[in-house]
Design a protein around this motif. Structure first.
Motif, short mmCIF file in Angstrom:
data_model
loop_
_atom_site.label_atom_id
_atom_site.label_comp_id
_atom_site.label_asym_id
_atom_site.label_seq_id
_atom_site.Cartn_x
_atom_site.Cartn_y
_atom_site.Cartn_z
N THR A 91 9.21 -9.91 -22.51
CA THR A 91 8.53 -10.38 -21.31
C THR A 91 7.56 -9.32 -20.82
O THR A 91 7.89 -8.13 -20.80
N ILE A 92 6.37 -9.74 -20.40
CA ILE A 92 5.38 -8.81 -19.86
C ILE A 92 5.73 -8.53 -18.41
O ILE A 92 5.95 -9.45 -17.62
N TYR A 93 5.80 -7.26 -18.05
CA TYR A 93 6.13 -6.83 -16.70
C TYR A 93 4.96 -7.10 -15.77
O TYR A 93 3.82 -6.75 -16.08
N THR A 94 5.23 -7.74 -14.64
CA THR A 94 4.19 -8.00 -13.64
C THR A 94 4.57 -7.29 -12.35
O THR A 94 5.46 -7.74 -11.64
N PRO A 95 3.91 -6.16 -12.06
CA PRO A 95 4.24 -5.41 -10.84
C PRO A 95 3.65 -6.05 -9.60
O PRO A 95 2.78 -6.93 -9.68
N LYS A 96 4.10 -5.57 -8.45
CA LYS A 96 3.50 -5.97 -7.17
C LYS A 96 2.24 -5.14 -6.96
O LYS A 96 2.13 -4.02 -7.49
N GLN A 97 1.29 -5.67 -6.20
CA GLN A 97 0.07 -4.93 -5.94
C GLN A 97 0.40 -3.61 -5.24
O GLN A 97 1.27 -3.56 -4.37
N HIS A 98 -0.23 -2.54 -5.67
CA HIS A 98 -0.08 -1.16 -5.20
C HIS A 98 1.21 -0.48 -5.67
O HIS A 98 1.48 0.65 -5.29
N GLU A 99 1.97 -1.14 -6.53
CA GLU A 99 3.16 -0.52 -7.12
C GLU A 99 2.72 0.49 -8.18
O GLU A 99 1.77 0.25 -8.93
N GLU A 100 3.40 1.62 -8.26
CA GLU A 100 3.08 2.60 -9.30
C GLU A 100 3.83 2.23 -10.57
O GLU A 100 5.01 1.90 -10.55
N VAL A 101 3.09 2.27 -11.69
CA VAL A 101 3.62 1.90 -13.00
C VAL A 101 3.18 2.94 -14.02
O VAL A 101 2.30 3.75 -13.76
N ARG A 102 3.79 2.90 -15.20
CA ARG A 102 3.39 3.78 -16.30
C ARG A 102 2.53 2.98 -17.27
O ARG A 102 2.92 1.90 -17.71
N ASP A 103 1.37 3.52 -17.59
CA ASP A 103 0.50 2.97 -18.64
C ASP A 103 0.93 3.65 -19.93
O ASP A 103 0.71 4.84 -20.13
N GLN A 104 1.61 2.91 -20.81
CA GLN A 104 2.12 3.47 -22.06
C GLN A 104 1.00 3.95 -22.97
O GLN A 104 1.16 4.94 -23.67
N ARG A 105 -0.11 3.22 -22.98
CA ARG A 105 -1.22 3.58 -23.88
C ARG A 105 -1.81 4.94 -23.51
O ARG A 105 -2.01 5.79 -24.36
N ALA A 106 -2.06 5.14 -22.21
CA ALA A 106 -2.68 6.40 -21.76
C ALA A 106 -1.64 7.44 -21.37
O ALA A 106 -2.00 8.58 -21.10
N ASP A 107 -0.35 7.06 -21.32
CA ASP A 107 0.73 7.94 -20.88
C ASP A 107 0.40 8.54 -19.51
O ASP A 107 0.46 9.75 -19.31
N ARG A 108 0.03 7.63 -18.58
CA ARG A 108 -0.32 8.02 -17.22
C ARG A 108 0.37 7.10 -16.23
O ARG A 108 0.66 5.96 -16.54
N ILE A 109 0.58 7.61 -15.04
CA ILE A 109 1.08 6.79 -13.95
C ILE A 109 -0.12 6.32 -13.15
O ILE A 109 -1.04 7.08 -12.87
N GLY A 110 -0.10 5.03 -12.80
CA GLY A 110 -1.20 4.46 -12.04
C GLY A 110 -0.69 3.46 -11.02
O GLY A 110 0.39 2.91 -11.16
N GLU A 111 -1.50 3.24 -10.02
CA GLU A 111 -1.20 2.25 -8.99
C GLU A 111 -1.80 0.92 -9.44
O GLU A 111 -3.00 0.83 -9.72
N TYR A 112 -0.98 -0.11 -9.50
CA TYR A 112 -1.41 -1.43 -9.95
C TYR A 112 -2.32 -2.05 -8.90
O TYR A 112 -1.94 -2.23 -7.75
N MET A 113 -3.55 -2.38 -9.30
CA MET A 113 -4.53 -2.97 -8.40
C MET A 113 -4.65 -4.48 -8.62
O MET A 113 -5.06 -5.21 -7.72
N GLY A 114 -4.34 -4.94 -9.80
CA GLY A 114 -4.42 -6.36 -10.10
C GLY A 114 -4.74 -6.58 -11.56
O GLY A 114 -4.99 -5.64 -12.32
N THR A 115 -4.71 -7.85 -11.97
CA THR A 115 -5.07 -8.23 -13.33
C THR A 115 -6.29 -9.12 -13.24
O THR A 115 -6.26 -10.15 -12.56
N TYR A 116 -7.36 -8.71 -13.89
CA TYR A 116 -8.62 -9.44 -13.87
C TYR A 116 -9.18 -9.50 -15.28
O TYR A 116 -9.18 -8.49 -15.98
N GLY A 117 -9.62 -10.67 -15.67
CA GLY A 117 -10.22 -10.82 -16.99
C GLY A 117 -9.26 -10.47 -18.11
O GLY A 117 -9.67 -10.01 -19.16
N GLY A 118 -7.95 -10.64 -17.87
CA GLY A 118 -6.96 -10.36 -18.89
C GLY A 118 -6.58 -8.91 -19.02
O GLY A 118 -5.77 -8.55 -19.89
N LEU A 119 -7.12 -8.03 -18.17
CA LEU A 119 -6.78 -6.60 -18.21
C LEU A 119 -6.15 -6.16 -16.90
O LEU A 119 -6.51 -6.65 -15.83
#
Length: 73
Positions: A3-31
């Motif tokens: 299952t693809i994880y869907t965070p809440k807006q402004h939740e901090e998540v880990r980007d596995q590809r970049a190995d960085r922590i980021g604040e989720y702003m939204g999903t637009y255009g499939g990204l």
């Protein structure tokens, strides 16, 4: 495929590809759009490359002086 994880807006998540922590702003255009905690330039990643933060691994107390974490002895 899991299952693809869907965070809440402004939740901090880990980007596995970049190995960085980021604040989720939204999903637009499939990204997923993320920005660094505290602000900065946003970046994008695939929705299947983000995951929730792991307590004790990703969530470590900040040093009030702003100094980087010291290695464990």
């Amino acid at each position: 495929m899991g299952t693809i994880y869907t965070p809440k807006q402004h939740e901090e998540v880990r980007d596995q590809r970049a190995d960085r922590i980021g604040e989720y702003m939204g999903t637009y255009g499939g990204l997923v759009h993320l920005r660094p905690p505290g602000g900065g330039c946003e970046w994008t990643t695939a929705p299947d490359r983000i995951e929730p933060l792991k307590p004790g691994v990703d969530l470590q107390p900040a040093d009030p002086t702003g100094a980087p974490p010291r290695p464990a002895l």
